[in-house]
Design an enzyme around this catalytic site. Structure first.
Site, PDB file in Angstrom:
ATOM      1  N   ASP A  63       0.896  -1.307   0.080  1.00  0.00           N
ATOM      2  CA  ASP A  63       0.122  -0.134  -0.050  1.00  0.00           C
ATOM      3  C   ASP A  63       0.971   1.246  -0.017  1.00  0.00           C
ATOM      4  O   ASP A  63       1.722   1.455   1.180  1.00  0.00           O
ATOM      5  CB  ASP A  63      -0.958  -0.043   1.128  1.00  0.00           C
ATOM      6  CG  ASP A  63      -1.654   1.239   1.171  1.00  0.00           C
ATOM      7  OD1 ASP A  63      -1.375   2.192   0.590  1.00  0.00           O
ATOM      8  OD2 ASP A  63      -2.366   1.202   2.171  1.00  0.00           O
ATOM      9  N   VAL A  64       0.865   2.053  -1.036  1.00  0.00           N
ATOM     10  CA  VAL A  64       1.864   3.031  -1.118  1.00  0.00           C
ATOM     11  C   VAL A  64       1.441   4.494  -0.204  1.00  0.00           C
ATOM     12  O   VAL A  64       2.492   5.014  -0.145  1.00  0.00           O
ATOM     13  CB  VAL A  64       1.973   3.662  -2.425  1.00  0.00           C
ATOM     14  CG1 VAL A  64       2.443   2.762  -3.534  1.00  0.00           C
ATOM     15  CG2 VAL A  64       0.467   4.348  -2.789  1.00  0.00           C
ATOM     16  N   ASN A  90       2.775   5.140 -10.259  1.00  0.00           N
ATOM     17  CA  ASN A  90       1.825   5.082 -11.271  1.00  0.00           C
ATOM     18  C   ASN A  90       0.647   4.799 -10.279  1.00  0.00           C
ATOM     19  O   ASN A  90      -0.509   5.350 -10.789  1.00  0.00           O
ATOM     20  CB  ASN A  90       2.186   4.091 -12.082  1.00  0.00           C
ATOM     21  CG  ASN A  90       0.887   3.609 -12.966  1.00  0.00           C
ATOM     22  OD1 ASN A  90       0.357   4.208 -13.785  1.00  0.00           O
ATOM     23  ND2 ASN A  90       0.186   2.394 -12.526  1.00  0.00           N
ATOM     24  N   TYR A 156      -8.886  14.732  -6.825  1.00  0.00           N
ATOM     25  CA  TYR A 156      -8.089  14.134  -7.861  1.00  0.00           C
ATOM     26  C   TYR A 156      -7.175  15.364  -8.561  1.00  0.00           C
ATOM     27  O   TYR A 156      -5.907  15.311  -8.721  1.00  0.00           O
ATOM     28  CB  TYR A 156      -8.934  13.440  -8.861  1.00  0.00           C
ATOM     29  CG  TYR A 156      -8.004  12.696  -9.699  1.00  0.00           C
ATOM     30  CD1 TYR A 156      -7.393  11.450  -9.682  1.00  0.00           C
ATOM     31  CD2 TYR A 156      -7.716  13.147 -10.973  1.00  0.00           C
ATOM     32  CE1 TYR A 156      -6.592  10.756 -10.753  1.00  0.00           C
ATOM     33  CE2 TYR A 156      -7.218  12.667 -12.259  1.00  0.00           C
ATOM     34  CZ  TYR A 156      -6.520  11.340 -11.870  1.00  0.00           C
ATOM     35  OH  TYR A 156      -5.760  10.672 -12.766  1.00  0.00           O
ATOM     36  N   LYS A 160      -3.212  15.884  -8.604  1.00  0.00           N
ATOM     37  CA  LYS A 160      -2.315  15.503  -9.738  1.00  0.00           C
ATOM     38  C   LYS A 160      -1.594  16.930 -10.053  1.00  0.00           C
ATOM     39  O   LYS A 160      -0.526  16.789 -10.495  1.00  0.00           O
ATOM     40  CB  LYS A 160      -3.017  15.038 -10.903  1.00  0.00           C
ATOM     41  CG  LYS A 160      -3.660  13.776 -10.677  1.00  0.00           C
ATOM     42  CD  LYS A 160      -2.644  12.793 -10.739  1.00  0.00           C
ATOM     43  CE  LYS A 160      -3.118  11.275 -10.679  1.00  0.00           C
ATOM     44  NZ  LYS A 160      -1.922  10.194 -10.401  1.00  0.00           N
ATOM     45  N   ILE A 189      -7.532   7.428 -20.645  1.00  0.00           N
ATOM     46  CA  ILE A 189      -7.176   6.029 -21.208  1.00  0.00           C
ATOM     47  C   ILE A 189      -8.174   5.037 -20.767  1.00  0.00           C
ATOM     48  O   ILE A 189      -8.705   4.948 -19.681  1.00  0.00           O
ATOM     49  CB  ILE A 189      -5.734   5.761 -20.693  1.00  0.00           C
ATOM     50  CG1 ILE A 189      -4.875   6.941 -20.890  1.00  0.00           C
ATOM     51  CG2 ILE A 189      -5.428   4.367 -21.171  1.00  0.00           C
ATOM     52  CD1 ILE A 189      -4.540   7.221 -22.280  1.00  0.00           C
ATOM     53  N   THR A 191      -9.447   2.419 -18.926  1.00  0.00           N
ATOM     54  CA  THR A 191      -8.820   1.500 -17.968  1.00  0.00           C
ATOM     55  C   THR A 191      -9.884   1.245 -16.862  1.00  0.00           C
ATOM     56  O   THR A 191     -10.981   2.164 -16.886  1.00  0.00           O
ATOM     57  CB  THR A 191      -7.625   1.845 -17.173  1.00  0.00           C
ATOM     58  OG1 THR A 191      -8.095   3.203 -16.510  1.00  0.00           O
ATOM     59  CG2 THR A 191      -6.662   2.438 -18.254  1.00  0.00           C
ATOM     60  N   THR A 201     -20.988   9.020 -13.513  1.00  0.00           N
ATOM     61  CA  THR A 201     -21.339  10.463 -14.364  1.00  0.00           C
ATOM     62  C   THR A 201     -22.890  10.285 -14.755  1.00  0.00           C
ATOM     63  O   THR A 201     -23.561  11.214 -15.079  1.00  0.00           O
ATOM     64  CB  THR A 201     -20.430  10.660 -15.382  1.00  0.00           C
ATOM     65  OG1 THR A 201     -20.486   9.825 -16.357  1.00  0.00           O
ATOM     66  CG2 THR A 201     -19.118  10.946 -14.933  1.00  0.00           C
TER      67      THR A 201
END
Ligand code: NAP
Length: 256
Positions: A63-64, A90, A156, A160, A189, A191, A201
């Site tokens: 777990d980062v 990532n 988010y 970022k 992308i 994913t 949404t």
């Protein structure tokens, strides 16, 4: 074939999505790769497949957002593969899709824990190994959402944007050690993360996919390999004069 021969890379969130594509392209280009993720089944399955093809790759549950987890996994990866000279930060989550005034402190903190603190912990614990190796390339996965705004996922965007500038600071700090740091800014992308986000949404996923594709001048979303090749480039000596830069791979999204 050998663009990364002799390099050892640590990649977080490498079990699926963009991370798994980057792992695959990096090992094919000759790197040994340590995958750090919480998705153990997917991570171990990827290791089994790639090691069966003769590549050097291993998986750590990590777990980062947990510093001890990060420190242990990175030190064990260095022991296993001999050194570390590439880090791909990532791992990331999109978090709740609510306007700012409806967010709780816990929801805000969760996104910063993974997307910002995770990058801090991994960078902190990989730097001593890179200094020892005498070289390094740190690749931080930011986003178009770290460059421009949109009326959604506020934590988010904040995370970022932070990653974008953390990259530049580390580029300055560690340039004397021959350690480079660059950020990548993907457009949408396709994913599991984007699928999860678009489901928040509205009810019609196909309509949301089409609308999102239309935001990119090239007329479609990207695929994980579009980003994986950017990772390979930044990890390799082909980018040896690049540090503190933003590699934007977004189908023209930010060119408006
Ligand atoms: P993804 O498919 O959800 O993959 C992210 C990976 O990170 C997953 O394996 C995930 O595991 C893992 N992860 C999450 N929290 C973690 C933690 N605390 N510790 C370790 N691993 C953790 O996402 P993706 O779309 O490939 O995105 C990869 C990166 O690119 C992210 O940083 C994302 O913000 C960035 N990005 C993506 C897009 C896009 O359109 N896809 C656009 C711009 C930027 P779990 O599934 O268990 O959470």
């Amino acid at each position: 074939m050998d663009r990364l021969k002799g390099k050892v890379a640590v990649i977080t969130g490498g079990s699926h999505g963009i991370g798994a594509a980057a792992v695959t392209r990096m090992v094919e280009e000759g790197a040994a790769v340590a995958i750090l993720d919480c998705l153990d089944d997917e991570g171990n399955a990827l290791v089994k497949k790639l090691s069966g093809e003769g590549h050097q790759v291993a998986y750590w549950h990590c777990d980062v957002g947990d510093e001890e987890n990060v420190k242990t996994a990175i030190n064990e990866a260095a022991d296993k593969f001999g050194h570390i000279d590439v880090l791909v930060n990532n791992a990331g989550i999109s978090g709740p899709n609510k306007p700012t005034h409806e967010l709780t402190e816990e929801e805000w903190d969760l996104v910063q824990r993974v997307n910002v603190k995770g990058v801090f912990f991994c960078t902190k614990h990989v730097i001593p190994h890179m200094k020892k190796a005498g070289r390094g390339s740190i690749i931080n996965m930011s986003s178009i959402y770290g460059l421009v705004s949109a009326p959604d996922i506020p934590p988010y965007h904040a995370s970022k944007g932070a990653v974008r500038l953390m990259t530049k600071t580390d580029a300055m700090l560690y340039a004397p050690d021959n350690i480079r740091a660059n950020s990548i800014h993907p457009g949408f992308i396709w994913t599991p993360m984007v699928e999860g986000h678009l489901k928040t949404t509205g009810d019609d996923l196909d309509a949301a996919k089409q609308a999102t594709a239309g935001l990119h001048p090239l007329g479609h979303m990207g695929e994980p390999d579009d980003i994986a090749w950017g990772v390979v480039f930044l990890a390799s000596e082909e980018s040896k004069f690049m540090t503190g830069s933003e590699l934007v791979i977004d189908g023209g999204y930010t060119a408006h």
